[in-house]
Design an enzyme around this catalytic site. Structure first.
Site, mmCIF file in Angstrom:
data_model
loop_
_atom_site.group_PDB
_atom_site.id
_atom_site.type_symbol
_atom_site.label_atom_id
_atom_site.label_comp_id
_atom_site.label_asym_id
_atom_site.label_seq_id
_atom_site.Cartn_x
_atom_site.Cartn_y
_atom_site.Cartn_z
ATOM 1 N N GLU A 208 37.172 51.883 34.877
ATOM 2 C CA GLU A 208 38.428 51.132 34.878
ATOM 3 C C GLU A 208 38.798 50.691 33.462
ATOM 4 O O GLU A 208 39.936 50.840 33.011
ATOM 5 C CB GLU A 208 38.304 49.873 35.757
ATOM 6 N N ARG A 263 28.014 38.952 34.628
ATOM 7 C CA ARG A 263 28.572 37.750 35.254
ATOM 8 C C ARG A 263 28.104 36.461 34.583
ATOM 9 O O ARG A 263 28.546 35.376 34.948
ATOM 10 C CB ARG A 263 28.256 37.762 36.744
ATOM 11 N N GLU A 348 27.411 39.050 43.721
ATOM 12 C CA GLU A 348 26.759 40.169 43.026
ATOM 13 C C GLU A 348 25.302 39.822 42.741
ATOM 14 O O GLU A 348 24.446 40.702 42.670
ATOM 15 C CB GLU A 348 27.511 40.495 41.721
ATOM 16 N N HIS A 379 47.007 25.420 53.688
ATOM 17 C CA HIS A 379 48.095 26.103 54.383
ATOM 18 C C HIS A 379 47.765 27.575 54.571
ATOM 19 O O HIS A 379 48.654 28.403 54.765
ATOM 20 C CB HIS A 379 49.399 25.917 53.604
HETATM 21 O O1 F6P Z 1 30.671 45.660 39.026
HETATM 22 C C1 F6P Z 1 29.536 46.052 38.371
HETATM 23 C C2 F6P Z 1 29.501 45.618 36.938
HETATM 24 O O2 F6P Z 1 28.419 46.252 36.342
HETATM 25 C C3 F6P Z 1 29.395 44.107 36.753
HETATM 26 O O3 F6P Z 1 28.123 43.617 36.883
HETATM 27 C C4 F6P Z 1 29.964 43.943 35.405
HETATM 28 O O4 F6P Z 1 30.321 42.610 35.156
HETATM 29 C C5 F6P Z 1 31.142 44.878 35.468
HETATM 30 O O5 F6P Z 1 30.674 45.966 36.236
HETATM 31 C C6 F6P Z 1 31.688 45.333 34.168
HETATM 32 O O6 F6P Z 1 30.736 46.050 33.418
HETATM 33 P P1 F6P Z 1 30.976 46.350 31.890
HETATM 34 O O7 F6P Z 1 31.070 45.057 31.166
HETATM 35 O O8 F6P Z 1 29.772 47.150 31.471
HETATM 36 O O9 F6P Z 1 32.239 47.138 31.747
#
Ligand code: F6P
Length: 540
Positions: A208, A263, A348, A379
């Site tokens: 992403e 996290r 997580e 609400h």
């Molecule tokens: O969702 C999985 C995960 O590895 C999380 O633990 C982490 O915060 C997130 O993806 C983003 O990962 P990165 O900082 O490596 O892009």
């Protein structure tokens, strides 16, 4: 596999929880006029009121006995000492070192990278703010876009929303979802000549984030050329090579150790958007708040230790009473992303099915965590929390003093938060409902009264803050981080890995070529949907 000592402690707790009325709260108030004071604890600026839980004089010592049997303190000290508590990845969990004051002498090696990075973050922040570092066309940077997801988004986004005010040095924006609608919505408010872009990814491989980073770099390059775009990019990552391959030189990379979980990383270079947007002093105060909670966690006896107490309340609710979810309701609009941050931090970390040694757990682990700010929640889903058959414990987070000049609004906000906690506890009997309806001259009393009954005796905890500032928010965030670590020890699970997110990532990589028509659908259950999507897209 839990030891027999641990199993004995669980057995004692289970026996107490099975007693008739174990889930009742009101009798504890009736039996002990000092319950509210007895069950209220303080650390730094945080007050934690556990009186509205069903933890009574039998359950409380049994919970502490469980904490001792599972060696919560040993786990805490091992974590603080840099032991590889993240066993499956063979790593320490060193987020606490990120917020140690610069004159701290202990754990010097662990602090080395954070201290250097912090110094670099500070001079970069100062240079952006004083205009020494400018955009490719000579404009000052007014906006910072943090591209990241999960821990590389939720923590900083939550803190920025909590602390940003119009007088702050820069505006911060957060781009997480690979859904380009998010970028389309964001970019219209941005001027590329004034926008600094932080690619925040611990691994620098997250699909992403890398997809969004490429989109945003393209947007910058369109306005500024490739070389100009490069001067607007910064990487926040442990992967220096990955950042270099993306075209971000080492002097524009702010690193951190892989011993800092995503996290738990808001305190690291991942927090650079906060330093830029809120100013360095605020970021420093946030770190100091986290450190103040660390000192409490490391030094306070179990009986007074806020993270331990919060964790034990969770054990009582999840394992003792079998409640599978918990709601978090900050009665402060500025904390609107706090529940989202906790969803990742807690679920997580604690949504695990095996112990650290790989044996299957025999008890429930982390509950579903969800929430919204009050009063919006009232609400929305509070109906279920008041009347569904299975109680959902609530964390109410109240802030005594607002930073606006509308005391009437704030009093109403607080009154609502307190009323919810009171309603959950007190409930309303059918007899009271009938009397109220009769007094109001209502019709169909017999039919409607059962629908208006509140069983009450539903648990909640109240966290009260004097106000919301960077130092206090730091304490609050660290409180929940340490609660998670305690629960890891109590359940005997690893709270620092997240293997459960991997399978979907792998499958998406196989499904992508099928969606593009370059390969057959890899799985027969997904194939019909892929075919239908392609047909709807005019490709099938
Ligand atoms: O969702 C999985 C995960 O590895 C999380 O633990 C982490 O915060 C997130 O993806 C983003 O990962 P990165 O900082 O490596 O892009």
């Amino acid at each position: 596999m839990p030891s027999s000592k641990v199993e004995d402690a669980w057995a004692t707790l289970d026996a107490i929880a099975r007693r008739p009325g174990a889930g009742s709260i009101r009798p504890h108030f009736a039996a002990d006029p000092h319950r509210a004071a007895r069950m209220t604890h303080r650390a730094g600026d945080i007050l934690l009121d556990l009186s509205r839980t069903a933890i009574g004089p039998d359950a409380l010592p049994a919970l502490f006995a469980l904490a001792r049997a599972t060696d919560v303190e040993g786990f805490r000290d091992a974590m603080a000492g840099g032991a590889a508590v993240n066993v499956t990845e063979g790593r320490a969990a060193q987020h606490m070192t990120l917020r140690m004051p610069s004159d701290a002498t202990d754990a010097a090696t662990a602090r080395d990278l954070p201290a250097q990075t912090l110094a670099r973050m500070r001079s970069f922040t100062d240079a952006v703010h004083d205009g020494t570092i400018r955009g490719a066309t000579g404009e000052r940077f007014t906006d910072v876009v943090n591209i990241g997801i999960g821990g590389s988004d939720l923590g900083p986004c939550m803190v920025a929303r909590a602390l940003w005010t119009p007088g702050c040095p820069m505006r911060a924006h957060y781009l997480a979802n690979v859904d380009a609608h998010a970028w389309d919505a964001l970019r219209h408010g941005l001027d590329p000549t004034r926008t600094l872009v932080l690619v925040a990814s611990k691994t620098f491989t997250t699909q992403e984030t890398m997809t969004n980073a490429a989109l945003v770099r393209g947007w910058l390059a369109e306005a500024l050329g490739e070389a100009g775009a490069a001067t607007h990019l910064v990487a926040l990552s442990t992967n220096l090579e990955g950042a270099a391959a993306f075209g971000i030189p080492p002097e524009r990379v702010f690193g951190f150790s892989d011993t800092v979980g995503g996290r738990f990383s808001v305190w690291s270079a991942i927090g650079l958007s906060l330093a830029l947007a809120l100013g360095w002093p605020a970021f420093e105060r946030f770190l100091a708040g986290g450190h103040a909670m660390d000192e409490h966690f490391l030094g306070a006896a179990l009986e007074d230790n806020l993270p331990v107490l919060l964790a034990l309340a969770e054990i009582w609710h999840v394992n003792g009473l079998g409640y599978p979810a918990r709601a978090v309701l900050p009665y402060d609009e500025r904390l609107s992303r706090f529940p989202a941050h906790l969803q990742q931090l807690e679920m997580e970390s604690l949504g695990k099915a095996v112990h650290v040694d790989g044996s299957r757990v025999s008890r429930r682990t982390g509950p579903v965590v969800f929430g919204e700010p009050g009063t919006n929640a009232q609400h929305s889903f509070m109906q279920l929390i008041h009347q569904s058959p299975v109680p959902v414990p609530v964390d109410f987070i109240l802030v005594a003093n607002p930073d606006h000049a509308h005391p009437d609004s704030h009093r109403k906000l607080l009154a609502n938060g307190l009323a919810q906690a009171e309603a959950l506890l007190a409930g309303r009997s059918e007899q009271a409902v009938r009397a109220e309806m009769a007094a109001a001259g209502a019709a169909r009393i017999a039919e409607v009264a059962p629908h208006r009954v509140f069983s009450g005796d539903r648990p909640s905890t109240v966290i009260l803050l004097p106000r919301l500032d960077a130092f206090i928010l730091g304490q609050l965030v660290a409180l929940y981080e340490h609660k998670v670590a305690c629960l890891g020890a109590l359940w005997g699970i690893n709270p620092f890995d997240q293997w459960g997110v991997e399978l979907g990532k792998q499958l998406a990589a196989h499904i992508l070529p099928a969606l593009e028509g370059r390969s057959a659908a890899p799985d027969p259950t997904t194939a019909p949907l892929i075919a239908e999507i392609r047909r709807l897209q005019g490709l099938g």
